[in-house]
Design an enzyme around this catalytic site. Structure first.
Site, PDB file in Angstrom:
ATOM      1  N   ASP A  59       2.572   3.570   4.498  1.00 44.72           N
ATOM      2  CA  ASP A  59       1.269   4.211   4.328  1.00 44.72           C
ATOM      3  C   ASP A  59       0.575   4.441   5.677  1.00 44.72           C
ATOM      4  O   ASP A  59       0.674   3.599   6.579  1.00 44.72           O
ATOM      5  CB  ASP A  59       0.362   3.345   3.457  1.00 44.72           C
ATOM      6  N   TYR A  87       6.020  -8.129   3.613  1.00 45.18           N
ATOM      7  CA  TYR A  87       4.680  -7.703   4.048  1.00 45.18           C
ATOM      8  C   TYR A  87       3.742  -8.900   4.161  1.00 45.18           C
ATOM      9  O   TYR A  87       3.910  -9.917   3.477  1.00 45.18           O
ATOM     10  CB  TYR A  87       4.057  -6.734   3.029  1.00 45.18           C
ATOM     11  N   ASP A 101      -6.752   1.067  -1.454  1.00 47.45           N
ATOM     12  CA  ASP A 101      -6.878   0.428  -0.152  1.00 47.45           C
ATOM     13  C   ASP A 101      -8.273   0.701   0.400  1.00 47.45           C
ATOM     14  O   ASP A 101      -9.128   1.263  -0.291  1.00 47.45           O
ATOM     15  CB  ASP A 101      -5.778   0.896   0.813  1.00 47.45           C
ATOM     16  N   ARG A 193      -0.551  -2.202  -2.433  1.00 53.16           N
ATOM     17  CA  ARG A 193      -1.950  -1.961  -2.798  1.00 53.16           C
ATOM     18  C   ARG A 193      -2.148  -2.034  -4.311  1.00 53.16           C
ATOM     19  O   ARG A 193      -3.182  -2.511  -4.796  1.00 53.16           O
ATOM     20  CB  ARG A 193      -2.451  -0.633  -2.236  1.00 53.16           C
TER      21      ARG A 193
END
Length: 313
Positions: A59, A87, A101, A193
């Site tokens: 992203d 992550y 987000d 997200r």
């Protein structure tokens, strides 16, 4: 890992082809604010190459590991993109956004009534195989067009659900009130997200992802990544190849095979024909004369070169 002798042979083949030794995988540290395509464009410019592609998008607002394939290493895309990812993210409670987000328009704001104890109690629900609905602002294709393009155009389309694997979901602590740091190890295609928003919903709170760092993608680790500025500096000094992982070294999950070949079988194998083998069925890293020649596939006692890295291919 490749032997020193094999690495020298690989470098020599590239030099004989009158091109710099920049064929393989780059581990780029993508900064927030850039798209994955932006990174590819910058790498093309820095290295003066056309054949460059990324190993799955990250992203624009996220930072971290972005694998970049150079030259014939783009052929390895399907093998590399399917690997697990890791992550570190920040879960922010109190509001949801249309992009899930911190960059999107705010959809809901509510007082936070949940706490750390509640978070710890719901996290186990999100490990293992879970179902996710792709966010409206995502690159997943609907009727041949990215979902985010439909959303921006105001098209009424139904989002897609899919099953993903969360191998590990661990709590790292609270960064500030109502914000919690998480580490996630997951399968390809997981939307972090969306995971944050869904965890918030399980806690009875609106939530979004306020920070995301991809720390690993397959064999690539964030501690080994180089920035675009570092790559540019290395290119100016004529040592950009030092940042490149050779194609076979990017495939540590495939067993190596260096078969003893008769002249006849050597010719057959190098020309794409199948030869007998005692190797177990599956994909392999193939070496001939200590040099990597590509990805082979063994099946039912036969071996063939399925992805060739021979000079001239």
């Amino acid at each position: 890992m490749r032997s020193a002798r094999a690495h020298c042979k690989w470098r020599a083949r590239c030099c004989r082809a009158n091109k710099p030794v920049i064929e393989g995988i780059l581990n780029i540290l993508k900064p927030p604010g850039m798209t994955s395509s932006d990174v590819v464009a910058d790498v093309r410019h820095i290295l003066h190459m056309k054949r460059v592609g990324h190993m799955g998008t990250l992203d624009p607002g996220a930072a971290g590991v972005l694998g970049i394939c150079l030259g014939r290493a783009t052929r390895l895309f399907d093998l590399l993109v399917d690997k697990e990812k890791e992550y570190v993210c920040e879960l922010a409670l109190g509001k949801t956004t249309d992009t899930q987000d911190s960059y999107g328009a705010v959809l809901e704001v509510a007082p936070v009534t949940a706490d750390e104890a509640l978070l710890l109690s719901v996290l186990p629900r999100f490990t293992g195989e879970i179902e996710q609905t792709a966010p409206l602002y995502s690159a997943i294709k609907v009727d041949g067009k990215a979902l985010y393009a439909h959303t921006r155009a105001g098209n009424a389309v139904e989002s897609r659900s899919r099953r993903v694997q969360i191998y590990e979901l661990s709590y790292l602590g609270s960064s500030e009130p109502d914000r919690y740091m998480l580490r996630i190890r997951c399968s390809k295609g997981t939307y972090i997200r969306t995971l944050c928003q869904d965890i918030g919903a399980a806690m009875g709170c609106p939530a979004h992802m306020s920070f995301l760092l991809r720390t690993a993608a397959g064999p690539l680790r964030v501690e080994d990544a180089v920035s675009l500025a570092e790559l540019s500096d290395m290119a100016e000094r004529g040592c950009a190849e030092a940042a490149v992982t050779p194609p076979d070294a990017a495939l540590p999950f495939l067993p190596p095979l260096a078969p003893a070949l008769s002249p006849k079988h050597r010719k057959f194998l190098l020309n794409g024909a199948s030869i007998p083998t005692e190797a177990a069925d599956g994909l392999l890293r193939l070496y001939v004369d200590d040099a990597f020649i590509g990805v082979g596939e063994a099946k039912d006692g036969m071996l063939h070169l399925s992805l060739s890295f021979l000079q001239g291919d």
